[in-house]
Design a protein around this motif. Structure first.
Motif, PDB file in Angstrom:
ATOM      1  N   VAL A   1       0.861  -1.186   0.000  1.00  0.00           N
ATOM      2  CA  VAL A   1       0.000   0.000   0.000  1.00  0.00           C
ATOM      3  C   VAL A   1       0.892   1.228   0.000  1.00  0.00           C
ATOM      4  O   VAL A   1       2.072   1.156   0.346  1.00  0.00           O
ATOM      5  CB  VAL A   1      -0.931   0.062   1.241  1.00  0.00           C
ATOM      6  N   ALA A   2       0.322   2.360  -0.386  1.00  0.00           N
ATOM      7  CA  ALA A   2       1.079   3.610  -0.344  1.00  0.00           C
ATOM      8  C   ALA A   2       0.178   4.738   0.131  1.00  0.00           C
ATOM      9  O   ALA A   2      -0.994   4.794  -0.229  1.00  0.00           O
ATOM     10  CB  ALA A   2       1.629   3.943  -1.726  1.00  0.00           C
ATOM     11  N   ALA A   3       0.725   5.609   0.950  1.00  0.00           N
ATOM     12  CA  ALA A   3       0.070   6.882   1.256  1.00  0.00           C
ATOM     13  C   ALA A   3       0.769   7.929   0.400  1.00  0.00           C
ATOM     14  O   ALA A   3       1.994   8.071   0.460  1.00  0.00           O
ATOM     15  CB  ALA A   3       0.188   7.211   2.738  1.00  0.00           C
ATOM     16  N   TYR A   4      -0.001   8.613  -0.415  1.00  0.00           N
ATOM     17  CA  TYR A   4       0.506   9.537  -1.424  1.00  0.00           C
ATOM     18  C   TYR A   4       0.105  10.948  -1.023  1.00  0.00           C
ATOM     19  O   TYR A   4      -1.089  11.247  -0.929  1.00  0.00           O
ATOM     20  CB  TYR A   4      -0.130   9.144  -2.761  1.00  0.00           C
TER      21      TYR A   4
ATOM     22  N   GLY B   1      -3.611  -0.021  -3.193  1.00  0.00           N
ATOM     23  CA  GLY B   1      -4.029   1.355  -2.942  1.00  0.00           C
ATOM     24  C   GLY B   1      -3.461   1.922  -1.667  1.00  0.00           C
ATOM     25  O   GLY B   1      -2.327   1.648  -1.313  1.00  0.00           O
ATOM     26  N   GLY B   2      -4.263   2.747  -0.982  1.00  0.00           N
ATOM     27  CA  GLY B   2      -3.741   3.357   0.232  1.00  0.00           C
ATOM     28  C   GLY B   2      -4.490   4.597   0.618  1.00  0.00           C
ATOM     29  O   GLY B   2      -5.703   4.597   0.699  1.00  0.00           O
TER      30      GLY B   2
ATOM     31  N   THR C   1       4.609   7.304   1.598  1.00  0.00           N
ATOM     32  CA  THR C   1       4.952   6.237   2.543  1.00  0.00           C
ATOM     33  C   THR C   1       4.403   4.937   2.004  1.00  0.00           C
ATOM     34  O   THR C   1       3.216   4.834   1.695  1.00  0.00           O
ATOM     35  CB  THR C   1       4.358   6.483   3.934  1.00  0.00           C
TER      36      THR C   1
END
Lengths: 301, 301
Positions: B72-75, B105-106, B117
């Protein structure tokens, strides 16, 4: 494009997007970024920040009806202060402990603004999505709403000073250390037809459940469980109701449950469950005391 | 306190800290924060940023000898541009796909600085720690070192302009899209006595392995697999060697393997494995061509 538009775009691109957490086989994963400017008011202790940021991801695990396994955090700050870092880790570890998860560390990064990204992992053989609410189901809310709205008000009062500023600040921090509803989510999971957390506020949560489940809602304001402190600090009861409905950041669960299952759910958890309304057909809309309830609330980063 | 000091502090607080990823039963979890100022040179395409940031976490999963399950990613960005966001997601999805993981996703967040992250999750019945290297083992490195050092040089040349700036920029982006060594990590896992990735540079990785395994190393510079582009763009071969050894961000695996296992490892993977040296007793120190190799390299956020 704003965050909601960007999220809508991603829902069309990625199958797993669109619920509180992604599901891969029996694994549940969710990540959240929080930062100073929008998420941590002046006076937020690092212990509270650790508790709250990791708790927000644990709440997403709870909203899937999953057990919480572990959490990690990426902690970014302009400088690393030993006590601040240890307090953050203690808050993160403590909130994991109360839900039976393990806090396993993460990453450190130098960043202009205090920024935290947390990821929580859970497991469940079956998860509860936002999409299964059926007309006639009851709408349940765990705990109370408006705790964070009350907390923010107290942070502001503490920042303004006064003889009791320290005590006010402590109360504000306590209100910001919410209980992720993992156990309640597990109790609801076998029965709930749809579930999510209230992090964007009750009103927005209902709109999101309605969109996913293709249903309407009739909500009764008298049944909304408003936090006692919010009733005390809000200008009046109408303002308290508005904040409890739209402020969000409470991380309670909003679930739809068939009426015949209510007793079984209540037997399975000690967390107070309020029945705030019923599920309607889609074309009945979303109403509060018979009036249309706007899709108003906090759009979280 | 700098990042290394803060990390050392956390190692004393949290049992799970101190390896490339945390292990909870058969689950492997790792998280990394990257941002504009330090991790994405001017000209880094959003596709490259998605690939690279998710790839960095997948590399940590690889370094544990685990299979990669999901990421997952926090964008976070000041504004959300549709094409940029989609390109990021495509890069993130593609790097997951080549290692058999799912990108799920994230989170999205408004932030002054482009910040990402990523968290990757893997699974393994047994993982390889940094702590088991034994005197006499061979030191293996996958792929080539210095790709990112070469990429950064090309990003700088492209930024300076010139007739071929577009082609140079494309090459730089290609170099920044590394292959997370998940399959090689799986091939090494049954045999490796210690393993980590080279994200902080070979020199620093060796120092970290030595500290965890209580051993020394004798490394031969002729055996270090230097990236061809770095040999082309560096001022001279000595500079190329220095960058290959200390620049880091290459996300190759550095593993120690008993000599009798080497053939089995090579049979199990197509990724080139270079034998760059041998494991010594602790009091023999860490040497390159007989000279002490300093603990120099990149301290990553």
């Amino acid at each position: 494009m704003d965050e909601r538009g960007a999220l809508a775009l991603l829902e069309t691109e990625l199958e797993a997007v669109g619920d509180d957490a992604a599901v891969i086989d029996s694994l549940v994963v969710t990540t959240d970024m929080l930062h100073d400017r929008t998420d941590f008011p002046d006076g937020t202790a690092r212990y509270t920040a650790g508790w709250r940021s990791v708790g927000a991801s644990l709440s997403d695990v709870a909203a899937m009806g999953a057990e919480a396994t572990a959490a990690v955090a990426a902690y970014a700050a302009p400088t690393f202060d030993r006590e601040e870092l240890l307090e953050f880790v203690r808050g993160a570890s403590d909130v994991c402990e109360i839900v039976g998860a393990e806090y396993v560390g993460g990453d450190l990064d130098e960043h202009q603004e205090f920024t935290v990204t947390t990821t929580a992992i859970g497991s469940a053989d079956e998860t509860v999505a936002r999409s299964g609410a059926r007309p006639g189901d009851l709408v349940c809310v765990t705990g109370t709403l408006g705790d964070s709205a009350a907390g923010l008000e107290l942070f502001q009062r503490a920042a303004d000073g006064g003889p009791n500023a320290d005590a006010v600040l402590e109360r504000a921090n306590d209100l910001f250390q919410f209980q992720p509803r993992v156990a309640a989510g597990r109790a609801l999971a076998p029965h709930a037809t749809a579930m999510m957390d209230s992090s964007d506020g009750l009103a927005r949560s209902l709109h999101q459940l309605a969109a996913a489940s293709d249903c309407g809602f009739a909500i009764e304001s008298d049944e909304i469980p408003i936090d006692d402190t919010l009733l005390e600090v809000a200008a009046d009861d109408a303002k308290a109701l508005e904040l409890a409905t739209t402020f969000g950041e409470d991380f309670e669960l909003v679930a739809t449950v068939p009426s015949e299952s209510l007793e079984a759910v209540r037997d399975a958890t000690d967390v107070p469950l309020s029945i705030v309304g019923t599920v309607l057909e889609c074309n009945d809309g979303i109403t509060l005391d018979g009036e249309t309830l706007a899709d108003a609330g906090y759009t979280h980063g």
